[in-house]
Write a protein that holds these residues in place. Sequence first.
Motif, PDB file in Angstrom:
ATOM      1  N   HIS A 134      -7.950  11.134   8.375  1.00 50.69           N
ATOM      2  CA  HIS A 134      -8.773  11.208   9.586  1.00 50.69           C
ATOM      3  C   HIS A 134      -8.420  10.128  10.606  1.00 50.69           C
ATOM      4  O   HIS A 134      -9.009  10.060  11.673  1.00 50.69           O
ATOM      5  CB  HIS A 134     -10.261  11.081   9.227  1.00 50.69           C
ATOM      6  CG  HIS A 134     -10.752  12.210   8.374  1.00 50.69           C
ATOM      7  ND1 HIS A 134     -11.057  13.447   8.892  1.00 50.69           N
ATOM      8  CD2 HIS A 134     -10.961  12.302   7.033  1.00 50.69           C
ATOM      9  CE1 HIS A 134     -11.444  14.248   7.909  1.00 50.69           C
ATOM     10  NE2 HIS A 134     -11.394  13.573   6.775  1.00 50.69           N
ATOM     11  N   TYR A 135      -7.507   9.245  10.243  1.00 53.34           N
ATOM     12  CA  TYR A 135      -7.150   8.134  11.147  1.00 53.34           C
ATOM     13  C   TYR A 135      -5.631   8.090  11.347  1.00 53.34           C
ATOM     14  O   TYR A 135      -4.970   7.133  10.941  1.00 53.34           O
ATOM     15  CB  TYR A 135      -7.637   6.806  10.552  1.00 53.34           C
ATOM     16  CG  TYR A 135      -9.134   6.718  10.366  1.00 53.34           C
ATOM     17  CD1 TYR A 135      -9.939   6.128  11.336  1.00 53.34           C
ATOM     18  CD2 TYR A 135      -9.741   7.223   9.216  1.00 53.34           C
ATOM     19  CE1 TYR A 135     -11.310   6.046  11.163  1.00 53.34           C
ATOM     20  CE2 TYR A 135     -11.121   7.153   9.039  1.00 53.34           C
ATOM     21  CZ  TYR A 135     -11.892   6.563  10.011  1.00 53.34           C
ATOM     22  OH  TYR A 135     -13.255   6.478   9.833  1.00 53.34           O
ATOM     23  N   PRO A 136      -5.095   9.116  11.968  1.00 58.05           N
ATOM     24  CA  PRO A 136      -3.633   9.198  12.074  1.00 58.05           C
ATOM     25  C   PRO A 136      -3.006   8.033  12.842  1.00 58.05           C
ATOM     26  O   PRO A 136      -1.829   7.719  12.637  1.00 58.05           O
ATOM     27  CB  PRO A 136      -3.405  10.532  12.807  1.00 58.05           C
ATOM     28  CG  PRO A 136      -4.723  10.886  13.412  1.00 58.05           C
ATOM     29  CD  PRO A 136      -5.776  10.259  12.582  1.00 58.05           C
ATOM     30  N   ALA A 137      -3.794   7.356  13.670  1.00 57.04           N
ATOM     31  CA  ALA A 137      -3.208   6.276  14.475  1.00 57.04           C
ATOM     32  C   ALA A 137      -3.061   4.972  13.679  1.00 57.04           C
ATOM     33  O   ALA A 137      -2.418   4.032  14.134  1.00 57.04           O
ATOM     34  CB  ALA A 137      -4.066   6.027  15.711  1.00 57.04           C
ATOM     35  N   VAL A 138      -3.670   4.915  12.507  1.00 57.54           N
ATOM     36  CA  VAL A 138      -3.591   3.686  11.708  1.00 57.54           C
ATOM     37  C   VAL A 138      -2.580   3.900  10.580  1.00 57.54           C
ATOM     38  O   VAL A 138      -2.705   4.848   9.808  1.00 57.54           O
ATOM     39  CB  VAL A 138      -4.975   3.335  11.107  1.00 57.54           C
ATOM     40  CG1 VAL A 138      -4.903   2.033  10.320  1.00 57.54           C
ATOM     41  CG2 VAL A 138      -6.035   3.243  12.201  1.00 57.54           C
ATOM     42  N   ALA A 139      -1.590   3.029  10.509  1.00 53.35           N
ATOM     43  CA  ALA A 139      -0.592   3.142   9.436  1.00 53.35           C
ATOM     44  C   ALA A 139      -1.213   2.712   8.109  1.00 53.35           C
ATOM     45  O   ALA A 139      -2.181   1.926   8.092  1.00 53.35           O
ATOM     46  CB  ALA A 139       0.603   2.267   9.764  1.00 53.35           C
ATOM     47  N   THR A 140      -0.693   3.227   7.023  1.00 49.38           N
ATOM     48  CA  THR A 140      -1.223   2.840   5.715  1.00 49.38           C
ATOM     49  C   THR A 140      -0.062   2.513   4.773  1.00 49.38           C
ATOM     50  O   THR A 140       1.051   2.984   4.960  1.00 49.38           O
ATOM     51  CB  THR A 140      -2.017   3.987   5.055  1.00 49.38           C
ATOM     52  OG1 THR A 140      -1.153   5.109   4.877  1.00 49.38           O
ATOM     53  CG2 THR A 140      -3.210   4.379   5.886  1.00 49.38           C
ATOM     54  N   ASP A 141      -0.358   1.720   3.780  1.00 47.82           N
ATOM     55  CA  ASP A 141       0.527   1.625   2.626  1.00 47.82           C
ATOM     56  C   ASP A 141      -0.324   1.300   1.415  1.00 47.82           C
ATOM     57  O   ASP A 141      -1.553   1.173   1.523  1.00 47.82           O
ATOM     58  CB  ASP A 141       1.675   0.631   2.851  1.00 47.82           C
ATOM     59  CG  ASP A 141       1.213  -0.811   2.988  1.00 47.82           C
ATOM     60  OD1 ASP A 141      -0.010  -1.070   2.885  1.00 47.82           O
ATOM     61  OD2 ASP A 141       2.071  -1.677   3.203  1.00 47.82           O
ATOM     62  N   GLN A 142       0.337   1.249   0.294  1.00 45.32           N
ATOM     63  CA  GLN A 142      -0.390   1.092  -0.972  1.00 45.32           C
ATOM     64  C   GLN A 142       0.283  -0.009  -1.774  1.00 45.32           C
ATOM     65  O   GLN A 142       1.505  -0.084  -1.810  1.00 45.32           O
ATOM     66  CB  GLN A 142      -0.308   2.424  -1.717  1.00 45.32           C
ATOM     67  CG  GLN A 142      -1.069   2.446  -3.007  1.00 45.32           C
ATOM     68  CD  GLN A 142      -1.348   3.888  -3.427  1.00 45.32           C
ATOM     69  OE1 GLN A 142      -1.868   4.678  -2.657  1.00 45.32           O
ATOM     70  NE2 GLN A 142      -0.971   4.218  -4.641  1.00 45.32           N
ATOM     71  N   GLN A 143      -0.522  -0.853  -2.409  1.00 50.27           N
ATOM     72  CA  GLN A 143       0.058  -1.969  -3.160  1.00 50.27           C
ATOM     73  C   GLN A 143      -0.754  -2.167  -4.434  1.00 50.27           C
ATOM     74  O   GLN A 143      -1.983  -2.243  -4.381  1.00 50.27           O
ATOM     75  CB  GLN A 143      -0.035  -3.240  -2.295  1.00 50.27           C
ATOM     76  CG  GLN A 143       0.761  -4.402  -2.795  1.00 50.27           C
ATOM     77  CD  GLN A 143       2.231  -4.316  -2.416  1.00 50.27           C
ATOM     78  OE1 GLN A 143       2.556  -4.070  -1.267  1.00 50.27           O
ATOM     79  NE2 GLN A 143       3.116  -4.515  -3.381  1.00 50.27           N
ATOM     80  N   LEU A 144      -0.039  -2.255  -5.539  1.00 48.80           N
ATOM     81  CA  LEU A 144      -0.740  -2.552  -6.790  1.00 48.80           C
ATOM     82  C   LEU A 144      -1.279  -3.985  -6.712  1.00 48.80           C
ATOM     83  O   LEU A 144      -0.629  -4.871  -6.139  1.00 48.80           O
ATOM     84  CB  LEU A 144       0.218  -2.405  -7.977  1.00 48.80           C
ATOM     85  CG  LEU A 144       0.734  -0.975  -8.180  1.00 48.80           C
ATOM     86  CD1 LEU A 144       1.865  -0.949  -9.199  1.00 48.80           C
ATOM     87  CD2 LEU A 144      -0.419  -0.051  -8.629  1.00 48.80           C
ATOM     88  N   VAL A 145      -2.438  -4.184  -7.285  1.00 46.73           N
ATOM     89  CA  VAL A 145      -3.113  -5.475  -7.069  1.00 46.73           C
ATOM     90  C   VAL A 145      -2.283  -6.650  -7.580  1.00 46.73           C
ATOM     91  O   VAL A 145      -2.288  -7.729  -6.982  1.00 46.73           O
ATOM     92  CB  VAL A 145      -4.540  -5.462  -7.687  1.00 46.73           C
ATOM     93  CG1 VAL A 145      -4.509  -5.298  -9.197  1.00 46.73           C
ATOM     94  CG2 VAL A 145      -5.313  -6.704  -7.276  1.00 46.73           C
ATOM     95  N   ASP A 146      -1.556  -6.456  -8.662  1.00 46.68           N
ATOM     96  CA  ASP A 146      -0.756  -7.585  -9.164  1.00 46.68           C
ATOM     97  C   ASP A 146       0.345  -7.951  -8.171  1.00 46.68           C
ATOM     98  O   ASP A 146       0.540  -9.114  -7.823  1.00 46.68           O
ATOM     99  CB  ASP A 146      -0.198  -7.304 -10.574  1.00 46.68           C
ATOM    100  CG  ASP A 146       0.442  -5.929 -10.708  1.00 46.68           C
ATOM    101  OD1 ASP A 146       0.321  -5.100  -9.779  1.00 46.68           O
ATOM    102  OD2 ASP A 146       1.074  -5.676 -11.752  1.00 46.68           O
ATOM    103  N   SER A 147       1.025  -6.925  -7.650  1.00 49.31           N
ATOM    104  CA  SER A 147       2.084  -7.267  -6.686  1.00 49.31           C
ATOM    105  C   SER A 147       1.501  -7.640  -5.324  1.00 49.31           C
ATOM    106  O   SER A 147       2.166  -8.287  -4.514  1.00 49.31           O
ATOM    107  CB  SER A 147       3.102  -6.141  -6.561  1.00 49.31           C
ATOM    108  OG  SER A 147       2.456  -4.953  -6.204  1.00 49.31           O
ATOM    109  N   MET A 148       0.241  -7.271  -5.088  1.00 45.75           N
ATOM    110  CA  MET A 148      -0.413  -7.700  -3.847  1.00 45.75           C
ATOM    111  C   MET A 148      -0.523  -9.234  -3.820  1.00 45.75           C
ATOM    112  O   MET A 148      -0.374  -9.857  -2.763  1.00 45.75           O
ATOM    113  CB  MET A 148      -1.805  -7.066  -3.738  1.00 45.75           C
ATOM    114  CG  MET A 148      -2.515  -7.357  -2.434  1.00 45.75           C
ATOM    115  SD  MET A 148      -1.704  -6.539  -1.023  1.00 45.75           S
ATOM    116  CE  MET A 148      -2.856  -6.940   0.284  1.00 45.75           C
ATOM    117  N   THR A 149      -0.779  -9.839  -4.975  1.00 44.16           N
ATOM    118  CA  THR A 149      -0.878 -11.316  -5.001  1.00 44.16           C
ATOM    119  C   THR A 149       0.468 -11.917  -4.590  1.00 44.16           C
ATOM    120  O   THR A 149       0.520 -12.863  -3.804  1.00 44.16           O
ATOM    121  CB  THR A 149      -1.270 -11.862  -6.393  1.00 44.16           C
ATOM    122  OG1 THR A 149      -0.286 -11.458  -7.351  1.00 44.16           O
ATOM    123  CG2 THR A 149      -2.625 -11.362  -6.828  1.00 44.16           C
ATOM    124  N   ALA A 150       1.557 -11.313  -5.090  1.00 45.85           N
ATOM    125  CA  ALA A 150       2.888 -11.819  -4.744  1.00 45.85           C
ATOM    126  C   ALA A 150       3.163 -11.601  -3.255  1.00 45.85           C
ATOM    127  O   ALA A 150       3.677 -12.480  -2.563  1.00 45.85           O
ATOM    128  CB  ALA A 150       3.943 -11.126  -5.594  1.00 45.85           C
TER     129      ALA A 150
END
Length: 365
Positions: A212-228
């Motif tokens: 519903h928010y095509p103007a906002v880019a997204t990505d996905q990150q596993l929480v462990d690698s998010m810390t890195a």
Amino acid sequence: MKTINLAVFPADGIGPEVIAASQQVLHRLAQLHGGVSFECREFDWSSAYYHKTGRMMPADGLQQLEAGGFDAILMGPVGSPAIPDHITLWGLLLTIRQGFDQYVNLRPMRLLAGVVSPLLNPHRHPISMVCIRENSEGEYAGVGGRVHQGKPGEVAIQSIVFTRRVTERVMRFAFDYARQHGHRLVTNVTKSNSMQHNMVFWDEVFQQVAAHYPAVATDQQLVDSMTARMVSQPETVDVFVASNLFGDILSDLGAALTGSMGLAPSANLNPERHYPSLFQAIHGSAFGLVGKNVANPLASIWSAQLMLAFLGETELATRLMSAIETVVQDQRVRTPDLGGTSSTTEMTEAVCRALETEPTAATGH
Ligand code: IPM
Ligand code: MN
């Protein structure tokens, strides 16, 4: 003259010191502005109250708060070395979060000019991340139990609860927030590689809401690698949405990366305003610092700034943020957590003085 009604909880440890500082700043702001005043009703619900009554708040505490018709709650840290933390927290803060449906915990993590990050950051990338933490269920749902206590066969279960209603609305909030504040990217923090039920569901809802928010880019990150990623490439992190526990952990990391726990604010929001929202520094009660007048009041003052922004007091919010930034950038007055020798009082007075100067530039959050 507009009156903003606040329920104020000095709470525990350094709470009374940083909450008094925040109130002083709010009153000064109101005085300078002219059109608004803050009416503060203080509540003594805290660990000290527990020692007197055996409870953190009266049995009808939530009803009392609701009946008070407050616009917001300003709270100090909760927790005391003399009482198990799960008693103090479930007795007050977590009960208010759930009872008042404060399902968003908004935590800006921004490296202010004048603060040294522990990161080397040779290219001096700006660090500005916003954690949108689900704040009412997930790992903190409070569902579970223990049997056979103390026996070899003891079992302890803490169930993680994700519901579509809550998951959807926190994600919608994240996207709305990103859109309103000009953020380009929303990162979904997940752990769907190992948690095949709740986190796969979480990812699905994220995808559905993102559509519903095509103007906002997204990505996905596993929480462990998010810390890195937060450590090695913080400049790539913008807004992220995370479950209750993941958001809790990542926001402490973010606070450390942006220089000090003494600067990190938070807003526990009921975006629909059916209930008052709660604003609180993310640091703890720091009993070791009590009474020494050395606690950094800025995390609490910045939380009050988030409150003004949430209440739609844009002018006051901008002015206060600008004053916080001025004091931090100026570097003459700084508490020990920032490497200085100034007191809580001096820091608070510096903010009050900075308020007297009109804001020069529009600020972020
Ligand atoms: C926070 C705190 C709380 C939480 C504790 C005190 C229960 O760490 O606000 O981040 O985990 O949410
Ligand atoms: Mn925390």
